[in-house]
Design a protein around this motif. Structure first.
Motif, PDB file in Angstrom:
ATOM      1  N   ASP A 227       0.871  -1.188   0.000  1.00 41.42           N
ATOM      2  CA  ASP A 227       0.000   0.000   0.000  1.00 41.42           C
ATOM      3  C   ASP A 227       0.900   1.228   0.000  1.00 41.42           C
ATOM      4  O   ASP A 227       1.683   1.425   0.937  1.00 41.42           O
ATOM      5  CB  ASP A 227      -0.885  -0.053   1.258  1.00 41.42           C
ATOM      6  CG  ASP A 227      -1.920   1.070   1.302  1.00 41.42           C
ATOM      7  OD1 ASP A 227      -1.839   1.998   0.466  1.00 41.42           O
ATOM      8  OD2 ASP A 227      -2.798   1.010   2.184  1.00 41.42           O
ATOM      9  N   ASP A 238      -3.151   7.146  -3.933  1.00 38.62           N
ATOM     10  CA  ASP A 238      -3.004   6.075  -2.948  1.00 38.62           C
ATOM     11  C   ASP A 238      -3.466   4.773  -3.594  1.00 38.62           C
ATOM     12  O   ASP A 238      -4.547   4.747  -4.203  1.00 38.62           O
ATOM     13  CB  ASP A 238      -3.915   6.483  -1.767  1.00 38.62           C
ATOM     14  CG  ASP A 238      -3.903   5.538  -0.591  1.00 38.62           C
ATOM     15  OD1 ASP A 238      -3.119   4.593  -0.604  1.00 38.62           O
ATOM     16  OD2 ASP A 238      -4.700   5.771   0.348  1.00 38.62           O
ATOM     17  N   GLU A 348      -6.866  -1.461  -3.602  1.00 40.82           N
ATOM     18  CA  GLU A 348      -7.236  -0.052  -3.527  1.00 40.82           C
ATOM     19  C   GLU A 348      -6.972   0.666  -4.837  1.00 40.82           C
ATOM     20  O   GLU A 348      -5.881   0.555  -5.413  1.00 40.82           O
ATOM     21  CB  GLU A 348      -6.413   0.623  -2.418  1.00 40.82           C
ATOM     22  CG  GLU A 348      -6.617   2.121  -2.314  1.00 40.82           C
ATOM     23  CD  GLU A 348      -5.847   2.742  -1.154  1.00 40.82           C
ATOM     24  OE1 GLU A 348      -4.798   2.195  -0.774  1.00 40.82           O
ATOM     25  OE2 GLU A 348      -6.303   3.770  -0.627  1.00 40.82           O
TER      26      GLU A 348
HETATM   27 ZN    ZN Z   1      -3.570   3.066   0.675  1.00 42.14          ZN
END
Ligand code: ZN
Ligand code: ZN
Length: 374
Positions: A227, A238, A348
Motif C-alpha cells: 500500500d 493512494d 485499492e
Molecule cells: Zn492506501
C-alpha cells in the motif's frame, strides 16, 4: 506552473467568502495550512488568510513575505493584500481584524488549539468568535479542472510504479527493504514524496491493516499487502496491490477473490446521486455474503486531494458521515479482509465521480502479483 494548470484561486476565494454571509460572519480566519494553500497557492509552513466580504488578506512572517511577493508577481499566488507579522501572529491578527472592523469572526475549529483560542479570546475580548466546521473543506470536496488534471497525472505515475512490483517483491527480501525500493521508485517517477509511510505487510503481518514494514523476510506461501502513494504538486494518490510468494493455499486464494469481488461491487455503484454509504454497503454486503463481514474492519474508502485522508468518507451509514456523491469528488475504493493466522487482503484504487459512473484514476491490473518462492 503553466498557465493552463494554474488553479483559479480567485474563484475559490469568492466561493469561500460567499459562505461567510450564509453564516453571518464579518470575517473568517483560515489557519489550516492545506486550506490556506487551496485558497491562495501559498505552500510555506505558516500563513493565515483573513477572509472578509471584501476579499482575502494574507498574514505571514518575515521568512515568507518575500516568497509571497515573488509568488504573486509570477502568478503562483493569488494577488491579495499582505500583512507581515511584526511581533506575533496573534498581535498582527488583532491589527488586521480591527482594520477590517470585524466583530463576528469565524475560526477553523478543527485547526485552532484550545490554547490558541484562549489567547485570541483574551487579546480580543470584544470579538464574537464563531467556530466553523469544514467551511473550506466543503469546497475542496469537489475537485476543479486543475485539480483533476494533477490527480490524473499522479494516478498514471502511481500505475507505473505498481506495474514494476513484480521486479521489487521477491522471496527472501525484507519488508522494510521492499518499502524503501517502492519509495525510491515513487521519487524516480517524479513524486515529491510518498503520501504516507509505505506499507509492506507479508504473511501473518498482512492480517493487520496498518502494519508497518518490519525486518520479516518474505517466504513461500505469503500474501503480501503493498500500500503506497505519492504526492504531486501537493495532491495525494493512494493504491494497494497484492502479491503472493509462490503457491498460496486455498483459504488465501478465496480471501483474495472475495476482496476482488467486493472492490468490483463497490466500483459498480459509484455515480453522482449515489451515497458514500451505498458504495460502502456494496463492498460490505459482498464480503458478508462470503462470511467475511467481521474481517472487513475499516471503511471502504476516503477522499483524496491536498490531504491523503479527506472528505468524503466512504463508510457505513452508521458512521454518521453520509455524503451524496457529485461529479468531481475523488476518493479511494479499498475494501479489505483480514484473518489472523491466514493473512489479509486489500485492493485499492482511486476514482473520480462522474454523472453516470466513475473514471478510474489508477488503472493497472489488480491481479495477484505472483513471484517465485526461493
Ligand atoms: Zn492506501
Ligand atoms: Zn487509502
Amino acid at each position: 506552473m503553466t498557465e493552463s494548470s494554474r488553479p483559479n484561486w480567485a474563484r475559490r476565494v469568492q466561493a469561500a467568502t460567499h459562505s461567510l454571509s450564509d453564516r453571518q460572519l464579518d470575517a473568517l480566519v483560515v489557519s489550516n495550512p492545506l486550506n490556506v494553500r487551496y485558497l491562495s497557492g501559498f505552500t510555506g509552513s505558516t500563513a493565515w488568510l483573513i477572509l472578509t466580504q471584501a476579499g482575502a488578506r494574507i498574514l505571514t512572517d518575515g521568512r515568507y513575505a518575500a516568497v509571497v511577493r515573488r509568488g504573486t508577481d509570477v502568478g503562483d499566488l493569488v494577488p491579495m493584500p499582505l500583512d507581515v507579522v511584526e511581533s506575533t501572529y496573534d498581535r498582527s491578527l488583532v491589527d488586521v481584524l480591527s482594520r477590517v472592523s470585524a466583530m463576528r469572526v469565524g475560526f477553523e475549529a478543527s485547526t485552532v488549539t484550545v490554547a490558541g483560542f484562549r489567547r485570541w479570546h483574551d487579546l480580543m475580548p470584544g470579538i464574537d468568535w464563531q467556530p466553523t466546521d469544514d467551511l473550506v473543506e466543503n469546497l475542496r470536496l469537489i475537485k476543479d479542472d486543475a485539480e483533476v488534471a494533477v490527480l490524473r497525472r499522479a494516478g498514471h505515475m502511481l500505475d507505473y510504479v505498481a506495474s514494476g512490483l513484480g521486479g521489487i517483491v521477491a522471496s527472501g527480501r525484507a519488508e522494510r527493504d521492499i518499502a524503501r525500493t517502492i519509495d525510491a521508485a515513487l521519487e524516480r517517477v517524479g513524486f515529491e514524496r510518498p503520501a504516507f509511510e509505505t506499507i509492506v505487510a507479508s504473511g501473518p503481518n498482512s492480517a493487520y491493516p496498518h502494519a508497518r514494514p518490519t525486518d520479516r523476510r518474505l517466504a513461500a506461501g505469503d500474501l503480501v499487502v503493498l500500500d503506497f502513494g505519492g504526492v504531486l504538486d501537493g495532491y495525494c494518490v493512494d493504491l494497494t496491490r497484492m502479491a503472493a510468494v509462490g503457491h498460496i493455499d486455498s483459504a488465501a486464494r478465496s480471501l483474495f477473490e472475495a476482496v476482488s469481488g467486493a472492490q468490483r461491487a463497490a466500483l459498480g455503484v459509484v455515480r453522482a446521486g449515489a451515497t458514500s454509504a451505498d458504495v460502502d454497503r456494496a463492498a460490505r454486503s459482498w464480503l458478508e455474503g462470503r462470511g467475511l463481514g467481521p474481517a472487513f474492519c475499516h471503511g471502504t474508502g476516503h477522499g483524496l486531494g491536498l490531504d491523503v485522508h479527506e472528505a468524503p468518507r466512504i463508510s457505513r451509514a452508521e458512521s454518521g458521515h453520509v455524503t451524496t456523491l457529485a461529479p468531481g469528488m475523488v476518493f479511494t475504493i479499498e475494501p479489505g479482509a483480514y484473518l489472523e493466522g491466514t493473512g489479509g487482503v486489500r485492493l485499492e484504487d482511486d476514482v473520480l465521480v462522474t454523472m453516470d459512473g466513475c473514471d478510474a484514476l489508477t488503472t493497472c491490473p489488480t491481479d495477484l502479483v505472483v513471484v517465485s518462492a526461493l
